[in-house]
Motif scaffolding. Structure first.
Motif, PDB file in Angstrom:
ATOM      1  N   PRO A 110       0.810  -1.227   0.000  1.00 28.77           N
ATOM      2  CA  PRO A 110       0.000   0.000   0.000  1.00 28.77           C
ATOM      3  C   PRO A 110       0.842   1.274   0.000  1.00 28.77           C
ATOM      4  N   LEU A 111       1.954   1.280   0.733  1.00 32.19           N
ATOM      5  CA  LEU A 111       2.806   2.459   0.755  1.00 32.19           C
ATOM      6  C   LEU A 111       3.473   2.690  -0.587  1.00 32.19           C
ATOM      7  N   ALA A 112       3.896   1.616  -1.242  1.00 26.70           N
ATOM      8  CA  ALA A 112       4.612   1.742  -2.506  1.00 26.70           C
ATOM      9  C   ALA A 112       3.741   2.326  -3.606  1.00 26.70           C
ATOM     10  N   SER A 113       2.425   2.291  -3.433  1.00 25.29           N
ATOM     11  CA  SER A 113       1.539   2.838  -4.460  1.00 25.29           C
ATOM     12  C   SER A 113       1.275   4.330  -4.270  1.00 25.29           C
ATOM     13  N   LEU A 114       1.777   4.925  -3.183  1.00 29.32           N
ATOM     14  CA  LEU A 114       1.589   6.360  -2.975  1.00 29.32           C
ATOM     15  C   LEU A 114       2.338   7.135  -4.057  1.00 29.32           C
ATOM     16  N   PRO A 115       1.698   8.106  -4.695  1.00 31.12           N
ATOM     17  CA  PRO A 115       2.332   8.788  -5.823  1.00 31.12           C
ATOM     18  C   PRO A 115       3.549   9.627  -5.449  1.00 31.12           C
ATOM     19  N   ASP A 116       3.626  10.131  -4.233  1.00 27.20           N
ATOM     20  CA  ASP A 116       4.738  11.003  -3.844  1.00 27.20           C
ATOM     21  C   ASP A 116       5.834  10.291  -3.070  1.00 27.20           C
ATOM     22  N   LEU A 117       5.750   8.979  -2.954  1.00 25.77           N
ATOM     23  CA  LEU A 117       6.731   8.225  -2.195  1.00 25.77           C
ATOM     24  C   LEU A 117       8.010   8.068  -3.010  1.00 25.77           C
ATOM     25  N   VAL A 118       9.147   8.297  -2.371  1.00 29.21           N
ATOM     26  CA  VAL A 118      10.442   8.037  -2.993  1.00 29.21           C
ATOM     27  C   VAL A 118      10.950   6.739  -2.391  1.00 29.21           C
ATOM     28  N   LEU A 119      11.121   5.715  -3.208  1.00 23.01           N
ATOM     29  CA  LEU A 119      11.512   4.388  -2.742  1.00 23.01           C
ATOM     30  C   LEU A 119      12.973   4.130  -3.067  1.00 23.01           C
ATOM     31  N   LEU A 120      13.739   3.809  -2.037  1.00 23.54           N
ATOM     32  CA  LEU A 120      15.136   3.455  -2.180  1.00 23.54           C
ATOM     33  C   LEU A 120      15.267   2.001  -1.766  1.00 23.54           C
ATOM     34  N   SER A 121      15.890   1.192  -2.599  1.00 18.75           N
ATOM     35  CA  SER A 121      15.999  -0.232  -2.308  1.00 18.75           C
ATOM     36  C   SER A 121      17.458  -0.657  -2.290  1.00 18.75           C
ATOM     37  N   PHE A 122      17.806  -1.486  -1.312  1.00 17.34           N
ATOM     38  CA  PHE A 122      19.136  -2.070  -1.251  1.00 17.34           C
ATOM     39  C   PHE A 122      19.088  -3.476  -1.823  1.00 17.34           C
ATOM     40  N   PHE A 123      20.145  -3.861  -2.504  1.00 15.07           N
ATOM     41  CA  PHE A 123      20.351  -5.226  -2.957  1.00 15.07           C
ATOM     42  C   PHE A 123      19.661  -5.514  -4.272  1.00 15.07           C
ATOM     43  N   CYS A 124      18.333  -5.458  -4.312  1.00 16.24           N
ATOM     44  CA  CYS A 124      17.570  -5.887  -5.472  1.00 16.24           C
ATOM     45  C   CYS A 124      16.194  -5.246  -5.389  1.00 16.24           C
ATOM     46  N   HIS A 125      15.503  -5.171  -6.518  1.00 16.30           N
ATOM     47  CA  HIS A 125      14.145  -4.628  -6.494  1.00 16.30           C
ATOM     48  C   HIS A 125      13.257  -5.500  -5.612  1.00 16.30           C
ATOM     49  N   PRO A 126      12.423  -4.909  -4.759  1.00 16.56           N
ATOM     50  CA  PRO A 126      11.490  -5.718  -3.978  1.00 16.56           C
ATOM     51  C   PRO A 126      10.551  -6.497  -4.893  1.00 16.56           C
ATOM     52  N   GLY A 127      10.490  -7.789  -4.687  1.00 16.49           N
ATOM     53  CA  GLY A 127       9.603  -8.631  -5.479  1.00 16.49           C
ATOM     54  C   GLY A 127      10.233  -9.185  -6.739  1.00 16.49           C
ATOM     55  N   TRP A 128      11.478  -8.828  -7.031  1.00 20.59           N
ATOM     56  CA  TRP A 128      12.137  -9.331  -8.228  1.00 20.59           C
ATOM     57  C   TRP A 128      13.048 -10.498  -7.881  1.00 20.59           C
ATOM     58  N   GLY A 137       6.453  -6.428  -9.583  1.00 22.13           N
ATOM     59  CA  GLY A 137       7.079  -6.020  -8.331  1.00 22.13           C
ATOM     60  C   GLY A 137       7.056  -4.522  -8.156  1.00 22.13           C
ATOM     61  N   ILE A 138       7.757  -4.072  -7.170  1.00 20.63           N
ATOM     62  CA  ILE A 138       7.821  -2.657  -6.834  1.00 20.63           C
ATOM     63  C   ILE A 138       9.061  -2.079  -7.505  1.00 20.63           C
ATOM     64  N   SER A 139       8.925  -0.929  -8.101  1.00 19.91           N
ATOM     65  CA  SER A 139      10.052  -0.300  -8.789  1.00 19.91           C
ATOM     66  C   SER A 139      10.584   0.867  -7.970  1.00 19.91           C
ATOM     67  N   PRO A 140      11.786   0.722  -7.407  1.00 23.49           N
ATOM     68  CA  PRO A 140      12.341   1.812  -6.608  1.00 23.49           C
ATOM     69  C   PRO A 140      12.844   2.957  -7.488  1.00 23.49           C
ATOM     70  N   ASP A 141      12.931   4.137  -6.888  1.00 25.40           N
ATOM     71  CA  ASP A 141      13.512   5.298  -7.564  1.00 25.40           C
ATOM     72  C   ASP A 141      15.030   5.227  -7.542  1.00 25.40           C
ATOM     73  N   VAL A 142      15.565   4.676  -6.447  1.00 22.48           N
ATOM     74  CA  VAL A 142      17.007   4.577  -6.255  1.00 22.48           C
ATOM     75  C   VAL A 142      17.329   3.143  -5.857  1.00 22.48           C
ATOM     76  N   LEU A 143      18.355   2.580  -6.479  1.00 20.14           N
ATOM     77  CA  LEU A 143      18.816   1.233  -6.152  1.00 20.14           C
ATOM     78  C   LEU A 143      20.250   1.325  -5.667  1.00 20.14           C
ATOM     79  N   VAL A 144      20.537   0.682  -4.526  1.00 22.35           N
ATOM     80  CA  VAL A 144      21.900   0.574  -4.029  1.00 22.35           C
ATOM     81  C   VAL A 144      22.262  -0.907  -4.085  1.00 22.35           C
ATOM     82  N   SER A 145      23.121  -1.253  -5.034  1.00 21.19           N
ATOM     83  CA  SER A 145      23.580  -2.634  -5.155  1.00 21.19           C
ATOM     84  C   SER A 145      24.707  -2.852  -4.156  1.00 21.19           C
ATOM     85  N   LEU A 146      24.640  -3.947  -3.427  1.00 26.21           N
ATOM     86  CA  LEU A 146      25.675  -4.271  -2.451  1.00 26.21           C
ATOM     87  C   LEU A 146      26.666  -5.232  -3.084  1.00 26.21           C
ATOM     88  N   SER A 147      27.921  -4.963  -2.912  1.00 25.40           N
ATOM     89  CA  SER A 147      29.039  -5.723  -3.478  1.00 25.40           C
ATOM     90  C   SER A 147      29.177  -5.466  -4.977  1.00 25.40           C
TER      91      SER A 147
END
Length: 196
Positions: A110-128, A137-147
């Motif tokens: 429910p939060l990820a569907s908010l239009p003004d939310l900025v989503l930052l994800s570590f590792f991998c896209h949530p749900g991918w 799945g959920i598409s983040p605005d910013v991705l931080v790949s670890l390693s």
């Protein structure tokens, strides 16, 4: 780097850190500690706490830094308008719910569907899937790949992609034929794609 403090229009630069179980929950807890050190105001949602002593220690460290924990996610997110300016979108960090799950956590949807939310994800896209990726799945605005970026990062269409991997030993880099980017100065994180 993606959201420096001076760029935030709110007096309290709040960040919601959603922690999954296992290693990714630990990553979220460490992320929250670092955010606090850099003067952000993190709040943690950690619904499935690990019994592992290391993760309990990370939780205790966050509590001792006065980082609040939520027992549930609010059903509505209020974004106040201050001083006549447009509301600034809330920020959400979400490490994947689990390394074996390809579904985003139900509480996050429910939060990820908010239009003004900025989503930052570590590792991998949530749900991918880490290797195959997905068109859902959920598409983040910013991705931080670890390693190093995972295969699914090839499908990342967000505005910024960072890698945090300066700490990788040379034998690991050689074994997996990794070609890490150059890290300027003492930086431990480097941008792979310029902001759109």
């Amino acid at each position: 780097q993606a959201f420096p403090l001076p760029s935030l229009p709110r007096k309290q630069p709040t960040v919601l850190v959603v922690c999954g179980p296992a290693q990714n929950g630990a990553i979220g807890l460490v992320c929250a500690r670092h955010l606090r050190i850099f003067d952000y105001e993190p709040t943690i949602f950690y619904p499935k706490r690990s019994p592992d002593p290391l993760y309990r220690d990370f939780t205790t460290q966050c509590e001792k830094m006065d980082i609040p924990f939520l027992s549930y996610l609010p059903t509505e997110v209020m974004i106040p308008v201050a001083e006549g300016r447009a509301p600034h979108p809330p920020h959400l960090h979400h490490p994947r719910a689990s390394s074996t799950s390809s579904e985003p956590p139900a509480a996050l949807c429910p939060l990820a569907s908010l239009p003004d939310l900025v989503l930052l994800s570590f590792f991998c896209h949530p749900g991918w899937d880490v290797e195959a990726g997905s068109s859902g799945g959920i598409s983040p605005d910013v991705l931080v790949s670890l390693s190093a970026p995972k295969q699914c990062a090839r499908r990342f269409l967000g505005r910024q992609h960072f890698v945090a991997g300066r700490f990788l030993p040379y034998d690991v880099q050689k074994k997996f034929e990794l070609n890490p980017p150059e890290y300027p100065g003492t930086e431990c994180v480097v941008a792979l794609r310029a902001p759109r």
